[in-house]
Write a protein that holds these residues in place. Structure first.
Motif, PDB file in Angstrom:
ATOM      1  N   MET A   1       2.477  -5.760  -9.887  1.00  0.00           N
ATOM      2  CA  MET A   1       2.464  -5.369  -8.642  1.00  0.00           C
ATOM      3  C   MET A   1       2.276  -6.059  -7.590  1.00  0.00           C
ATOM      4  O   MET A   1       1.487  -7.050  -7.632  1.00  0.00           O
ATOM      5  CB  MET A   1       1.331  -4.107  -8.739  1.00  0.00           C
ATOM      6  CG  MET A   1       1.491  -3.412  -7.338  1.00  0.00           C
ATOM      7  SD  MET A   1       0.199  -2.116  -7.310  1.00  0.00           S
ATOM      8  CE  MET A   1       0.622  -0.886  -8.514  1.00  0.00           C
ATOM      9  N   THR A   2       3.260  -6.387  -6.725  1.00  0.00           N
ATOM     10  CA  THR A   2       3.213  -7.253  -5.612  1.00  0.00           C
ATOM     11  C   THR A   2       2.216  -6.957  -4.787  1.00  0.00           C
ATOM     12  O   THR A   2       1.521  -5.723  -4.544  1.00  0.00           O
ATOM     13  CB  THR A   2       4.655  -7.203  -4.858  1.00  0.00           C
ATOM     14  OG1 THR A   2       4.796  -5.903  -4.184  1.00  0.00           O
ATOM     15  CG2 THR A   2       5.873  -7.367  -5.816  1.00  0.00           C
ATOM     16  N   GLN A   3       1.940  -8.124  -3.466  1.00  0.00           N
ATOM     17  CA  GLN A   3       0.731  -7.939  -2.928  1.00  0.00           C
ATOM     18  C   GLN A   3       1.190  -6.901  -1.965  1.00  0.00           C
ATOM     19  O   GLN A   3       0.376  -6.358  -1.248  1.00  0.00           O
ATOM     20  CB  GLN A   3       0.635  -9.050  -2.083  1.00  0.00           C
ATOM     21  CG  GLN A   3      -0.517  -9.109  -1.097  1.00  0.00           C
ATOM     22  CD  GLN A   3      -0.659 -10.367  -0.139  1.00  0.00           C
ATOM     23  OE1 GLN A   3       0.283 -11.702  -0.334  1.00  0.00           O
ATOM     24  NE2 GLN A   3      -1.704 -10.557   0.571  1.00  0.00           N
ATOM     25  N   THR A   4       2.311  -6.539  -1.323  1.00  0.00           N
ATOM     26  CA  THR A   4       3.093  -5.663  -0.643  1.00  0.00           C
ATOM     27  C   THR A   4       2.564  -4.112  -1.184  1.00  0.00           C
ATOM     28  O   THR A   4       2.276  -3.205  -0.579  1.00  0.00           O
ATOM     29  CB  THR A   4       4.484  -5.591  -0.317  1.00  0.00           C
ATOM     30  OG1 THR A   4       4.572  -6.906   0.550  1.00  0.00           O
ATOM     31  CG2 THR A   4       4.943  -4.473   0.768  1.00  0.00           C
ATOM     32  N   GLU A   5       3.046  -3.978  -2.407  1.00  0.00           N
ATOM     33  CA  GLU A   5       2.901  -2.745  -3.205  1.00  0.00           C
ATOM     34  C   GLU A   5       1.399  -2.303  -3.301  1.00  0.00           C
ATOM     35  O   GLU A   5       0.943  -1.132  -3.304  1.00  0.00           O
ATOM     36  CB  GLU A   5       3.457  -2.814  -4.520  1.00  0.00           C
ATOM     37  CG  GLU A   5       4.957  -2.939  -4.620  1.00  0.00           C
ATOM     38  CD  GLU A   5       5.349  -3.171  -5.993  1.00  0.00           C
ATOM     39  OE1 GLU A   5       6.578  -2.566  -6.303  1.00  0.00           O
ATOM     40  OE2 GLU A   5       4.631  -3.672  -6.593  1.00  0.00           O
ATOM     41  N   ILE A   6       0.342  -3.474  -3.606  1.00  0.00           N
ATOM     42  CA  ILE A   6      -1.162  -3.170  -3.437  1.00  0.00           C
ATOM     43  C   ILE A   6      -1.453  -2.765  -2.037  1.00  0.00           C
ATOM     44  O   ILE A   6      -2.215  -1.734  -2.148  1.00  0.00           O
ATOM     45  CB  ILE A   6      -1.889  -4.411  -3.720  1.00  0.00           C
ATOM     46  CG1 ILE A   6      -1.409  -4.627  -5.351  1.00  0.00           C
ATOM     47  CG2 ILE A   6      -2.981  -4.210  -3.536  1.00  0.00           C
ATOM     48  CD1 ILE A   6      -1.857  -6.035  -5.748  1.00  0.00           C
ATOM     49  N   PHE A   7      -1.075  -3.588  -1.004  1.00  0.00           N
ATOM     50  CA  PHE A   7      -1.328  -2.986   0.353  1.00  0.00           C
ATOM     51  C   PHE A   7      -1.026  -1.357   0.478  1.00  0.00           C
ATOM     52  O   PHE A   7      -1.916  -0.696   1.180  1.00  0.00           O
ATOM     53  CB  PHE A   7      -0.572  -3.948   1.432  1.00  0.00           C
ATOM     54  CG  PHE A   7      -0.633  -3.519   2.903  1.00  0.00           C
ATOM     55  CD1 PHE A   7      -1.853  -3.796   3.499  1.00  0.00           C
ATOM     56  CD2 PHE A   7       0.543  -2.860   3.385  1.00  0.00           C
ATOM     57  CE1 PHE A   7      -1.937  -3.644   4.984  1.00  0.00           C
ATOM     58  CE2 PHE A   7       0.297  -2.564   4.516  1.00  0.00           C
ATOM     59  CZ  PHE A   7      -0.651  -3.086   5.457  1.00  0.00           C
ATOM     60  N   TRP A   8       0.401  -1.013   0.482  1.00  0.00           N
ATOM     61  CA  TRP A   8       0.655   0.287   0.714  1.00  0.00           C
ATOM     62  C   TRP A   8       0.157   1.374  -0.349  1.00  0.00           C
ATOM     63  O   TRP A   8      -0.347   2.327   0.232  1.00  0.00           O
ATOM     64  CB  TRP A   8       2.250   0.120   0.585  1.00  0.00           C
ATOM     65  CG  TRP A   8       2.860  -0.179   2.050  1.00  0.00           C
ATOM     66  CD1 TRP A   8       3.649  -1.360   1.965  1.00  0.00           C
ATOM     67  CD2 TRP A   8       2.728   0.327   3.133  1.00  0.00           C
ATOM     68  NE1 TRP A   8       4.054  -1.676   3.060  1.00  0.00           N
ATOM     69  CE2 TRP A   8       3.466  -0.326   4.141  1.00  0.00           C
ATOM     70  CE3 TRP A   8       2.081   1.561   3.811  1.00  0.00           C
ATOM     71  CZ2 TRP A   8       3.764  -0.347   5.255  1.00  0.00           C
ATOM     72  CZ3 TRP A   8       2.499   1.818   4.859  1.00  0.00           C
ATOM     73  CH2 TRP A   8       3.245   0.911   5.933  1.00  0.00           C
ATOM     74  N   ASN A   9      -0.269   0.839  -1.369  1.00  0.00           N
ATOM     75  CA  ASN A   9      -1.116   1.844  -2.461  1.00  0.00           C
ATOM     76  C   ASN A   9      -2.452   1.995  -1.794  1.00  0.00           C
ATOM     77  O   ASN A   9      -2.951   3.120  -1.817  1.00  0.00           O
ATOM     78  CB  ASN A   9      -1.076   1.332  -3.763  1.00  0.00           C
ATOM     79  CG  ASN A   9      -0.018   1.614  -4.297  1.00  0.00           C
ATOM     80  OD1 ASN A   9       1.016   2.483  -4.264  1.00  0.00           O
ATOM     81  ND2 ASN A   9       0.508   0.571  -5.396  1.00  0.00           N
TER      82      ASN A   9
END
Length: 213
Positions: A1-9
């Protein structure tokens, strides 16, 4: 999981876990908007300052410390900054009374204030453009900052300079996001509001200096 995906999750989880609070914040923002436009005065000032103090302190603790606390920007900038802004609204309410929330009668200022307030409410809707709609709700830190800047710009020069400047700092810290960092193009709304509020701030300062001379 990318940093962006972690952020939005993380933001999605925050939305789901605090939905009742988010709805209350949106209702509060709507009430504040109505009061400032239609019933400016001591009661409106008191309600607005108390609401904004609570909203900023809530985001400082719940969003920046608990949900996004692993991020140095959230922990060491967002949380302290929002805590101080919330505290200063309480100081303004109970001690200094510097800020008087009112929209000028000029058509241009009323339209501009309406536009930038609407941007705060449209923040989560613009997520449709980048695939994460209705996640960062209006009561989240960034749209809340945009909403506050729109109110402070309308109130200028009768607005607390410390609150004004600290809120501007958060707007401009988020410039990288408006260019795509974390796929958070919605931040463009906050950044635009920040530049508008800064222009009003400088204009009011210049007018006051001319008046003094």
């Amino acid at each position: 999981m990318t940093q962006t995906e972690i952020f939005w999750n993380l933001l999605k989880g925050f939305r789901d876990d605090t939905m009742v609070v988010q709805v209350l914040l949106i209702i509060g923002m709507l009430i504040v908007s109505w009061l400032v436009f239609t019933k400016p005065g001591k009661a409106t000032d008191a309600f607005t300052k108390l609401f904004l103090a609570a909203a900023f302190l809530w985001n400082a603790v719940a969003c920046f410390l608990f949900v996004c606390g692993k991020s140095p920007v959230a922990k060491f900038l967002g949380a302290p900054l929002y805590s101080v802004i919330g505290f200063l609204f309480l100081v303004d309410l109970f001690i200094t009374g510097k800020t008087h929330f009112e929209v000028p009668r000029s058509t241009g200022m009323r339209l501009a204030t309406t536009f930038f307030i609407l941007l705060a409410f449209l923040f989560p809707v613009l997520g449709y453009l980048t695939g994460h709609p209705m996640i960062a709700l209006p009561g989240y830190p960034c749209p809340l900052a945009g909403f506050t800047l729109a109110l402070l710009a309308a109130a200028a020069p009768r607005s607390d300079r410390g609150i004004y400047i600290l809120t501007l700092i958060w707007a401009f810290v988020n410039i990288p996001k408006s260019f795509g960092y974390m796929d958070c193009y919605e931040e463009t709304t906050l950044v635009l509001t920040g530049f508008y509020a800064l222009a009003v701030f400088k204009y009011r300062d210049t007018q006051q200096e001319k008046h003094i001379r």
